[in-house]
Write a protein that holds these residues in place. Structure first.
Motif, PDB file in Angstrom:
ATOM      1  N   ASN A 259       0.768  -1.227   0.060  1.00  0.00           N
ATOM      2  CA  ASN A 259      -0.037  -0.138   0.037  1.00  0.00           C
ATOM      3  C   ASN A 259       0.886   1.270  -0.311  1.00  0.00           C
ATOM      4  OD1 ASN A 259      -2.677  -1.244  -0.022  1.00  0.00           O
ATOM      5  ND2 ASN A 259      -2.543  -1.559   2.168  1.00  0.00           N
ATOM      6  N   TYR A 260       2.034   1.102   0.770  1.00  0.00           N
ATOM      7  CA  TYR A 260       2.873   2.295   0.774  1.00  0.00           C
ATOM      8  C   TYR A 260       3.749   2.573  -0.709  1.00  0.00           C
ATOM      9  CZ  TYR A 260       2.269   3.122   5.712  1.00  0.00           C
ATOM     10  OH  TYR A 260       1.479   3.118   6.958  1.00  0.00           O
TER      11      TYR A 260
ATOM     12  N   THR B  98      -1.085  -0.037  -5.217  1.00  0.00           N
ATOM     13  CA  THR B  98      -2.675   0.024  -5.554  1.00  0.00           C
ATOM     14  C   THR B  98      -2.910   1.017  -6.640  1.00  0.00           C
ATOM     15  OG1 THR B  98      -2.924  -0.182  -2.968  1.00  0.00           O
ATOM     16  CG2 THR B  98      -4.864   0.789  -4.375  1.00  0.00           C
TER      17      THR B  98
ATOM     18  N   MET C 125      -5.976  -7.029  -5.622  1.00  0.00           N
ATOM     19  CA  MET C 125      -5.279  -6.450  -4.228  1.00  0.00           C
ATOM     20  C   MET C 125      -5.457  -7.687  -3.127  1.00  0.00           C
ATOM     21  SD  MET C 125      -3.594  -3.663  -4.577  1.00  0.00           S
ATOM     22  CE  MET C 125      -3.380  -3.471  -3.153  1.00  0.00           C
TER      23      MET C 125
ATOM     24  N   SER D   2      -2.703  -7.640  -0.570  1.00  0.00           N
ATOM     25  CA  SER D   2      -2.680  -7.037   0.910  1.00  0.00           C
ATOM     26  C   SER D   2      -3.291  -8.117   2.050  1.00  0.00           C
ATOM     27  CB  SER D   2      -3.706  -5.860   0.859  1.00  0.00           C
ATOM     28  OG  SER D   2      -5.136  -6.304   0.790  1.00  0.00           O
TER      29      SER D   2
ATOM     30  N   ALA E  95      -8.449  -3.306   5.435  1.00  0.00           N
ATOM     31  CA  ALA E  95      -7.590  -2.512   4.744  1.00  0.00           C
ATOM     32  C   ALA E  95      -8.192  -1.913   3.421  1.00  0.00           C
ATOM     33  CB  ALA E  95      -6.134  -2.839   4.777  1.00  0.00           C
ATOM     34  N   ASP E  96      -8.202  -2.994   2.719  1.00  0.00           N
ATOM     35  CA  ASP E  96      -8.784  -2.937   1.394  1.00  0.00           C
ATOM     36  C   ASP E  96     -10.010  -2.105   1.230  1.00  0.00           C
ATOM     37  OD1 ASP E  96      -9.119  -3.864  -1.769  1.00  0.00           O
ATOM     38  OD2 ASP E  96     -10.789  -4.556  -0.887  1.00  0.00           O
TER      39      ASP E  96
ATOM     40  N   MET F  57      -9.134   1.699   2.045  1.00  0.00           N
ATOM     41  CA  MET F  57      -8.625   2.306   0.819  1.00  0.00           C
ATOM     42  C   MET F  57      -9.356   2.562  -0.255  1.00  0.00           C
ATOM     43  SD  MET F  57      -7.244   0.985  -2.064  1.00  0.00           S
ATOM     44  CE  MET F  57      -6.895  -0.546  -1.958  1.00  0.00           C
ATOM     45  N   GLU F  58     -10.140   1.438  -0.715  1.00  0.00           N
ATOM     46  CA  GLU F  58     -11.003   1.793  -1.860  1.00  0.00           C
ATOM     47  C   GLU F  58     -12.195   2.775  -1.687  1.00  0.00           C
ATOM     48  OE1 GLU F  58     -12.471  -1.816  -3.641  1.00  0.00           O
ATOM     49  OE2 GLU F  58     -10.478  -2.593  -3.846  1.00  0.00           O
TER      50      GLU F  58
ATOM     51  N   THR G 199     -11.338 -10.164  -0.565  1.00  0.00           N
ATOM     52  CA  THR G 199      -9.778 -10.222   0.080  1.00  0.00           C
ATOM     53  C   THR G 199      -9.464 -11.475   0.837  1.00  0.00           C
ATOM     54  OG1 THR G 199      -9.741  -8.096  -0.574  1.00  0.00           O
ATOM     55  CG2 THR G 199      -8.159  -8.896   1.071  1.00  0.00           C
TER      56      THR G 199
ATOM     57  N   SER H 276       7.950  -6.869  -1.701  1.00  0.00           N
ATOM     58  CA  SER H 276       7.290  -5.555  -1.554  1.00  0.00           C
ATOM     59  C   SER H 276       8.082  -4.492  -1.603  1.00  0.00           C
ATOM     60  CB  SER H 276       6.325  -5.766  -0.449  1.00  0.00           C
ATOM     61  OG  SER H 276       6.779  -5.954   0.693  1.00  0.00           O
TER      62      SER H 276
END
Length: 428
Positions: free
Chosen positions: A72-73, A77, A106, A110, A115-116, A119-120, A149, A252
């Protein structure tokens, strides 16, 4: 059932319902059992809390959490979202289709549905509303797609289930590919039907040329190699599922350096986030181990097995009853908590019916995924509505078509074992 175990379970459930943290609720219930039962040493509680988190297979959890954080960082994404737009831009629903496909892709990076979803909700819902889609529809699509996910490897739910039931995590990963893609297809069809009816037009009306698509495709190749590396490495014995997590972390970080979006400060923040997330999961696992010891000592799984077999010897009747029970539980208890409490109880019963272990666990995970979307306490529903400011009433009404698809697919997984075991049998 003894008085001690009844009191312990009541205390635990009451604490869970009033939203005391899961690990504290389970530890409190377990501690009550040991303190009011003179025939059992309270030292066992401490031993179970510590020994449970020393399993080597659980090392996969911090590794995959860490790799997901770094993904994610690293701007992954954004690059995957651009690829999804190329693949689905001409379908009815446009960005809604991107939303579903992005969660699917994702999920292999992820591993965290919450978290998914968060984020979306921040990235896609405002853009979907600008395209004329309602806030409720955009929110529901985001939450429903995030359910994919935990079903796509390396979902943390599969690692937890595999550890609790002593089932190959690699095989669960392979099964998850088929189940996740099935759910992705069902949701994309649903989005297409609703969008066509409401006039939610595609993002574009012409096919992109290779020259236009090439930069986006080339940038997304490296991130999309990670699921292939994980599944391929585990299947062909290059590394175990735990070692695959370490490979994912290194990969990653390399991506972040290649894209020039990962610096020392970001790495420190990512490691801090990983430690906090992992600590919460490990505390729950330790607490659940103590509870599992109590349930085993009291012969609760054996008693339930005998009761179920007395009701019906048909495994499909058992699976249907289990689905109804899990759908109800999922409405009130967070998925990981329910999983850690119920898998040790229900898994022996499923084995006594001759149900395939992979099918049982994937059906269990699917039920918990539906629960995360369901009122009154669905975690995905609250996370997304918190980000998008969608009213819960509007969310629930808008989600009805998706619930229908989810129940149909749940029944398909229940009655057609090939959907969960076919890919596993092919590769293993």
């Amino acid at each position: 059932m003894s008085t001690e175990i009844a009191v312990a379970l009541i205390v635990m459930l009451v604490l869970l319902f009033i939203k005391v943290p899961v690990f504290l609720s389970v530890i409190a219930g377990s501690a009550i059992y040991f303190f009011i039962n003179p025939g059992v040493s309270s030292m066992i509680l401490a031993q179970r809390l510590v020994s449970a988190i020393q399993s080597s297979s659980l090392l996969a959890i911090p590794f995959f959490v860490c790799s997901g954080v770094f993904m994610n960082y690293s701007g992954v994404t954004r690059r995957i979202m651009a690829l999804c737009d190329i693949l689905t831009g001409r379908l009815w629903g446009g960005l809604a289709q991107v939303n579903v496909l992005l969660s699917t892709l994702m999920g292999g990076l992820s591993g965290s549905s919450l978290a998914d979803a968060a984020m979306e909700a921040r990235m896609l819902v405002p853009a979907m509303e600008r395209k004329g889609m309602s806030n409720a529809f955009s929110s529901v699509v985001t939450a429903a797609s995030a359910m994919i996910t935990p079903l796509i490897p390396p979902g943390i739910a599969m690692i937890l289930c595999g550890s609790l039931a002593n089932v190959s995590i690699g095989k669960l990963f392979v099964s998850g590919i088929g189940v996740g893609l099935l759910l992705c297809a069902g949701e994309m069809i649903t989005v297409s039907i609703i969008s066509k009816k409401r006039g939610y037009a595609p993002s574009r009306d012409k096919r992109l040329t290779w020259r236009e698509a090439r930069p986006v495709v080339m940038e997304s190749i490296l991130p999309m190699c990670l699921p292939v590396i994980i599944i391929g490495g585990v299947r062909f014995g290059v590394f175990t599922a735990t070692e695959a997590g370490a490979v994912a972390v290194v990969y990653s970080i390399m991506l972040g350096l290649v894209y020039h979006e990962l610096d020392w400060e970001t790495i420190k923040n990512g490691l801090k986030e990983t430690v906090l997330s992992t600590a919460g999961i490990m505390l729950i696992i330790g607490a659940a181990s103590a509870l599992s010891w109590i349930l085993t000592k009291e012969r609760i799984p054996q008693m339930l097995t005998e009761m179920m077999l007395a009701v019906s010897a048909n495994k499909y009747i058992f699976l249907l009853l289990m689905n109804l029970f899990l759908l109800f539980v999922g409405m009130f208890i967070e998925g990981n908590a329910a999983m850690i409490i119920l898998v040790p109880l229900l898994f022996p019963i499923a084995m006594s019916y001759g149900i395939n272990e992979i099918q049982f666990l994937m059906v269990f995970i699917f039920n918990m995924a539906i629960g995360s979307l369901s009122p009154p306490m669905g975690t995905l529903m609250f996370v997304v509505c918190g980000e998008t400011k969608c009213k819960l009433k509007d969310f629930i009404i808008e989600s009805i078509p998706f619930y229908i698809v989810l129940i149909v697919e749940l029944l398909a997984l229940t009655f057609i074992p090939f959907l969960t075991t076919g890919l596993v049998n092919l590769l293993y």
